[in-house]
Scaffold this active site. Structure first.
Site, PDB file in Angstrom:
ATOM      1  N   ASN A   1       0.833  -1.121   0.152  1.00  0.00           N
ATOM      2  CA  ASN A   1      -0.024  -0.052   0.152  1.00  0.00           C
ATOM      3  C   ASN A   1       0.829   1.474  -0.005  1.00  0.00           C
ATOM      4  O   ASN A   1       0.402   2.281   0.250  1.00  0.00           O
ATOM      5  CB  ASN A   1      -0.947  -0.120   1.344  1.00  0.00           C
ATOM      6  CG  ASN A   1      -2.114  -1.286   1.144  1.00  0.00           C
ATOM      7  OD1 ASN A   1      -1.846  -2.152   2.142  1.00  0.00           O
ATOM      8  ND2 ASN A   1      -2.755  -1.656   0.302  1.00  0.00           N
TER       9      ASN A   1
ATOM     10  N   ILE B   1       0.829   6.874   0.187  1.00  0.00           N
ATOM     11  CA  ILE B   1       0.189   5.890   0.849  1.00  0.00           C
ATOM     12  C   ILE B   1      -1.199   5.579   0.518  1.00  0.00           C
ATOM     13  O   ILE B   1      -2.031   6.631   0.344  1.00  0.00           O
ATOM     14  CB  ILE B   1       0.182   6.256   2.502  1.00  0.00           C
ATOM     15  CG1 ILE B   1       1.659   6.431   2.779  1.00  0.00           C
ATOM     16  CG2 ILE B   1      -0.487   5.032   3.356  1.00  0.00           C
ATOM     17  CD1 ILE B   1       1.679   6.896   4.167  1.00  0.00           C
ATOM     18  N   CYS B   2      -1.648   4.393   0.296  1.00  0.00           N
ATOM     19  CA  CYS B   2      -3.210   4.285  -0.061  1.00  0.00           C
ATOM     20  C   CYS B   2      -3.783   3.434   1.214  1.00  0.00           C
ATOM     21  O   CYS B   2      -3.619   2.320   1.489  1.00  0.00           O
ATOM     22  CB  CYS B   2      -3.213   3.297  -1.377  1.00  0.00           C
ATOM     23  SG  CYS B   2      -4.835   2.971  -2.117  1.00  0.00           S
ATOM     24  N   VAL B   3      -4.637   4.055   1.826  1.00  0.00           N
ATOM     25  CA  VAL B   3      -5.393   3.582   2.950  1.00  0.00           C
ATOM     26  C   VAL B   3      -6.943   4.171   2.895  1.00  0.00           C
ATOM     27  O   VAL B   3      -6.934   5.264   2.514  1.00  0.00           O
ATOM     28  CB  VAL B   3      -4.715   3.773   4.220  1.00  0.00           C
ATOM     29  CG1 VAL B   3      -4.228   5.310   4.730  1.00  0.00           C
ATOM     30  CG2 VAL B   3      -5.524   3.140   5.325  1.00  0.00           C
TER      31      VAL B   3
END
Length: 229
Positions: free
Chosen positions: A87, A94-96
């Site tokens: 992620n 950041i991918c969240v």
């Protein structure tokens, strides 16, 4: 990124300053906060790699950037320390979900930091920015863990080539050797210095040079005489 201090309303800036001050005074476990007095819209942090993960023992620097629409829009998160994680993109983005569709203004920055730390424990390969890391996590965890651990050791543990942690004290590195005495002696070496210090040092050197010249001249004269014969 440019600062958004001038783009945020004063009341929002006051709330951000209050929350950042509270975070710095009482940070979440395993997270350090480095607030900037010049730009409150960019928060630098350091997250300790959780035990039981390939990131254990590492310290990962990260930053949160508050946009001009904050808190209506979520902050953007970036890892500054290189990390092998599904992620986290190649540029550190950041991918969240909490930074996307699950964001709510009342969540606050503490919740964001804790969510990102939890992402180190429970990666989500279904929304991978690093496709290779996501594929290995699903198909070959041992290889994924090995790669993640290697990058942690190189980039997040300091030492040779490390990029995280506190700045090194100059006293920690190699120190120049301390010499005593006449610097000319160090340049010449002990043997030559001892010769120069003797009462007849210069005379001895001069005599040796003269003797060599005499011997050389005799050999040359002998060769010339033989050629004449």
């Amino acid at each position: 990124m440019n600062s958004n201090v001038e783009n945020l309303p004063p009341q929002v800036l006051r709330l951000v300053y209050k929350e950042v001050s509270a975070l710095a005074a009482d940070p979440p476990e395993g997270i350090k906060i480095y607030p900037s007095e010049e730009d409150i819209t960019e928060l630098h942090t350091a997250i300790e790699g959780p035990e039981g993960t390939p990131f254990a023992g590492g310290v990962f620097r990260m930053r949160l950037v508050l946009g001009k629409d904050f808190p209506a829009a979520p902050p953007k998160g970036y890892f500054l320390t290189k990390i092998f994680h599904p992620n986290v993109g190649h540029k550190g983005e950041i991918c969240v979900n909490v930074l996307k569709r699950d964001w709510r203004a009342e969540l606050g920055l503490r919740h964001v930091l804790l969510t990102i730390k939890c992402l180190l424990i429970h990666p989500n390969p279904e929304s991978a920015l690093n496709e290779e890391a996501g594929r290995l996590l699903l198909e070959d965890y041992a290889e994924y863990a090995s790669r993640a651990r290697l990058l942690t050791e190189i980039h997040a543990m300091g030492g040779h080539g490390g990029t995280s942690g506190a700045p090194q004290d100059p006293a920690d590195g190699p120190q120049p050797k301390k010499h005593a005495g006449d610097p000319t002696k160090r340049a010449m070496g002990p043997g030559v210095a001892a010769l120069g210090n003797g009462a007849n040092g210069s005379t001895t050197t001069s005599s040796s040079s003269s003797n060599s010249n005499v011997v050389g001249k005799k050999k040359t004269d002998k060769k010339r005489a033989l050629r004449r014969l």
